[in-house]
Scaffold this active site. Sequence first.
Site, PDB file in Angstrom:
ATOM      1  N   LYS A  90       0.863  -1.182   0.000  1.00  0.00           N
ATOM      2  CA  LYS A  90       0.000   0.000   0.000  1.00  0.00           C
ATOM      3  C   LYS A  90       0.891   1.220   0.000  1.00  0.00           C
ATOM      4  O   LYS A  90       1.841   1.317   0.786  1.00  0.00           O
ATOM      5  CB  LYS A  90      -0.878  -0.014   1.273  1.00  0.00           C
ATOM      6  CG  LYS A  90      -1.860   1.130   1.343  1.00  0.00           C
ATOM      7  CD  LYS A  90      -3.110   0.851   0.544  1.00  0.00           C
ATOM      8  CE  LYS A  90      -3.940   2.077   0.225  1.00  0.00           C
ATOM      9  NZ  LYS A  90      -3.492   2.807  -0.996  1.00  0.00           N
ATOM     10  N   GLN A 111       7.179   3.804   4.054  1.00  0.00           N
ATOM     11  CA  GLN A 111       5.779   3.372   4.066  1.00  0.00           C
ATOM     12  C   GLN A 111       5.587   2.086   4.881  1.00  0.00           C
ATOM     13  O   GLN A 111       4.543   1.890   5.501  1.00  0.00           O
ATOM     14  CB  GLN A 111       5.322   3.164   2.616  1.00  0.00           C
ATOM     15  CG  GLN A 111       3.808   3.256   2.411  1.00  0.00           C
ATOM     16  CD  GLN A 111       3.286   4.678   2.324  1.00  0.00           C
ATOM     17  OE1 GLN A 111       3.851   5.506   1.656  1.00  0.00           O
ATOM     18  NE2 GLN A 111       2.176   4.945   2.998  1.00  0.00           N
ATOM     19  N   LYS A 114       5.284   3.276   8.512  1.00  0.00           N
ATOM     20  CA  LYS A 114       4.098   4.129   8.637  1.00  0.00           C
ATOM     21  C   LYS A 114       2.825   3.270   8.625  1.00  0.00           C
ATOM     22  O   LYS A 114       1.943   3.428   9.477  1.00  0.00           O
ATOM     23  CB  LYS A 114       4.065   5.103   7.459  1.00  0.00           C
ATOM     24  CG  LYS A 114       2.895   6.069   7.473  1.00  0.00           C
ATOM     25  CD  LYS A 114       2.660   6.762   6.131  1.00  0.00           C
ATOM     26  CE  LYS A 114       3.910   7.465   5.617  1.00  0.00           C
ATOM     27  NZ  LYS A 114       3.576   8.402   4.511  1.00  0.00           N
ATOM     28  N   LYS A 126       5.445   1.766  -2.977  1.00  0.00           N
ATOM     29  CA  LYS A 126       5.363   3.124  -3.534  1.00  0.00           C
ATOM     30  C   LYS A 126       5.660   3.042  -5.021  1.00  0.00           C
ATOM     31  O   LYS A 126       6.358   2.130  -5.463  1.00  0.00           O
ATOM     32  CB  LYS A 126       6.412   4.028  -2.869  1.00  0.00           C
ATOM     33  CG  LYS A 126       6.123   5.501  -3.016  1.00  0.00           C
ATOM     34  CD  LYS A 126       5.158   5.975  -1.956  1.00  0.00           C
ATOM     35  CE  LYS A 126       4.760   7.404  -2.136  1.00  0.00           C
ATOM     36  NZ  LYS A 126       4.026   7.915  -0.960  1.00  0.00           N
ATOM     37  N   GLY A 165      -2.768   8.279  -4.208  1.00  0.00           N
ATOM     38  CA  GLY A 165      -2.151   9.540  -4.622  1.00  0.00           C
ATOM     39  C   GLY A 165      -0.877   9.861  -3.849  1.00  0.00           C
ATOM     40  O   GLY A 165      -0.562   9.246  -2.838  1.00  0.00           O
ATOM     41  N   ASP A 166      -0.148  10.808  -4.371  1.00  0.00           N
ATOM     42  CA  ASP A 166       1.021  11.404  -3.723  1.00  0.00           C
ATOM     43  C   ASP A 166       1.272  12.687  -4.527  1.00  0.00           C
ATOM     44  O   ASP A 166       0.364  13.152  -5.236  1.00  0.00           O
ATOM     45  CB  ASP A 166       2.240  10.451  -3.753  1.00  0.00           C
ATOM     46  CG  ASP A 166       3.367  10.907  -2.823  1.00  0.00           C
ATOM     47  OD1 ASP A 166       3.269  10.680  -1.610  1.00  0.00           O
ATOM     48  OD2 ASP A 166       4.329  11.528  -3.295  1.00  0.00           O
ATOM     49  N   THR A 209      -4.855  13.370   5.248  1.00  0.00           N
ATOM     50  CA  THR A 209      -3.445  13.529   5.645  1.00  0.00           C
ATOM     51  C   THR A 209      -3.255  14.825   6.426  1.00  0.00           C
ATOM     52  O   THR A 209      -2.629  14.846   7.494  1.00  0.00           O
ATOM     53  CB  THR A 209      -2.519  13.489   4.412  1.00  0.00           C
ATOM     54  OG1 THR A 209      -2.873  12.365   3.615  1.00  0.00           O
ATOM     55  CG2 THR A 209      -1.058  13.389   4.823  1.00  0.00           C
ATOM     56  N   ASN A 240      -2.330  18.969  -1.641  1.00  0.00           N
ATOM     57  CA  ASN A 240      -3.364  18.279  -0.865  1.00  0.00           C
ATOM     58  C   ASN A 240      -3.075  18.293   0.638  1.00  0.00           C
ATOM     59  O   ASN A 240      -3.956  18.650   1.443  1.00  0.00           O
ATOM     60  CB  ASN A 240      -3.491  16.832  -1.366  1.00  0.00           C
ATOM     61  CG  ASN A 240      -4.396  15.997  -0.495  1.00  0.00           C
ATOM     62  OD1 ASN A 240      -3.961  15.317   0.432  1.00  0.00           O
ATOM     63  ND2 ASN A 240      -5.689  16.076  -0.741  1.00  0.00           N
ATOM     64  N   SER A 376      -6.931   5.578   3.636  1.00  0.00           N
ATOM     65  CA  SER A 376      -6.946   4.719   2.450  1.00  0.00           C
ATOM     66  C   SER A 376      -7.324   3.290   2.849  1.00  0.00           C
ATOM     67  O   SER A 376      -8.085   2.618   2.147  1.00  0.00           O
ATOM     68  CB  SER A 376      -5.566   4.694   1.793  1.00  0.00           C
ATOM     69  OG  SER A 376      -5.371   5.812   0.959  1.00  0.00           O
TER      70      SER A 376
END
Length: 444
Positions: A90, A111, A114, A126, A165-166, A209, A240, A376
């Site tokens: 993810k 990630q 996290k 990622k 997204g990123d 976020t 964002n 997410s």
Amino acid sequence: MSYVDEMIEAVVAKNPSEPEFHQAVKEVLNSLRPVVDANEEKFRREALLERLVEPERQIKFRVPWVDDKGQVQVNTGYRVQFNSAIGPYKGGLRLHPSVNLGIIKFLGFEQIFKNSLTGLPIGGGKGGSDFDPKGKSDREVMAFCQSFMTELCKYIGADTDVPAGDIGTGAREIGYMYGQYKRLTGLYEGVLTGKGLSYGGSLARTEATGYGLLYFTKEMLNMNGIDIAGRTAAVSGSGNVAIYAIQKAEQLGVKVLTCSDSNGWVYDPDGIDVAALKEIKEVKRARLTEYKNYRPNSEYHEGRGVWTVKVDLALPCATQNELHLEDAKALAANGCIAVAEGANMPTTLEATEYLQEQGILFAPGKASNAGGVATSALEMSQNSERLSWTFEEVDKKLQDIMVNICHNAADAAKRYGFDKNYVVGANIAGFEKVVDAMLAQGVV
Ligand code: NDP
Ligand code: 2IT
């Protein structure tokens, strides 16, 4: 030489030209020293750290597409599937000209921890591309996204790998990618998160976020006997994460004095006007030079500078390595009490150390920006049960998750004698669950 030092050397030697990946590995492994030292023999026999720093799979592919002039363009696409010990891979997709394998690996590595910290069953991954959506027509963005997904769809799925997204990947890009995935596979499934509300997206994911960053910051301040209301803040970025961090900060009684983009920054003595910022960035996709048209009292400056403003809180929400040692010194000299990362690794290692030495509370992104990926995962849950929850339900779960992360990081730090060191605490708390799962699953 200690196992940690050996691994850091090996990672640098084996992955040359990937400085961001080295930086992320150093930060994590250095703070895991107490756990690794206590289990050195076992971890060495299991080659645990060797496995942790080696992605399970790295996919790199050609992305050809046709621009509006009829010219064929070629970009490079990436997906790094780093660690699936605790759940399907993810993590987001970054679309920015600076993207290369080392940047995707640093983001994928972060990630892992996290996602573990969220307490939800998601592994680390990622991806992205060096494609730059800026200045492209909608048709060009669609052409790129369709080509990107034509290759990526072979490797992802609702139970294998779920991108999101990123930087540079927002609702528009996710929509085009989702449409192409569905067309190619025939599956209407939760393969991406950050989807639009009309086709399986979750309420509050857009805000998650930035909102999560403020929920974490509020809790970290509370734990240290400080009330967030009435404070001032500097935010960097205007995408964002920044927009919704500013919105929640203002709802909590914080006056946000700055924001920025890659060209310059805004100082608004009356507090950033979120409605104006949203119109400039989300609707017009314009530059921050426009902000002055909405707020005549504000100032626009070319270049960097948000960290020179006197504030109580600093919230870096743009990109990696955007808060340097001299910025940390300026913040400290101005009496800053806390830095909380909205972006991934925005603070350099030297700046982080300096802030901590000064007794400034420091929240690492893998803890304080985890609200995005946590929500997410809540979107994945809703997709699986084919139901959707209200904004309030999702927001409440997000608040609980952020408060838990804050306490888990604080507790882990304390357990190992690093009281108030949220970097050590977050890395250890994230690592413990992943290691447990890796050891239980044998040599894979
Ligand atoms: P956006 O693309 O929406 O916004 C990015 C912002 O950062 C823009 O203001 C952009 O300016 C600025 N920026 C990007 N690259 C640079 C650069 N090299 N130098 C200076 N400014 C830059 O991205 P997000 O808000 O989604 O992401 C921001 C950060 O938060 C990233 O580090 C991301 O990895 C992280 N993050 C994002 C999550 C999410 O859910 N979206 C979740 C957790 C972390 P410009 O428009 O000029 O390029
Ligand atoms: O860095 C991140 O956590 C994200 N870009 C969000 C990832 C996700 O899967 O929502």
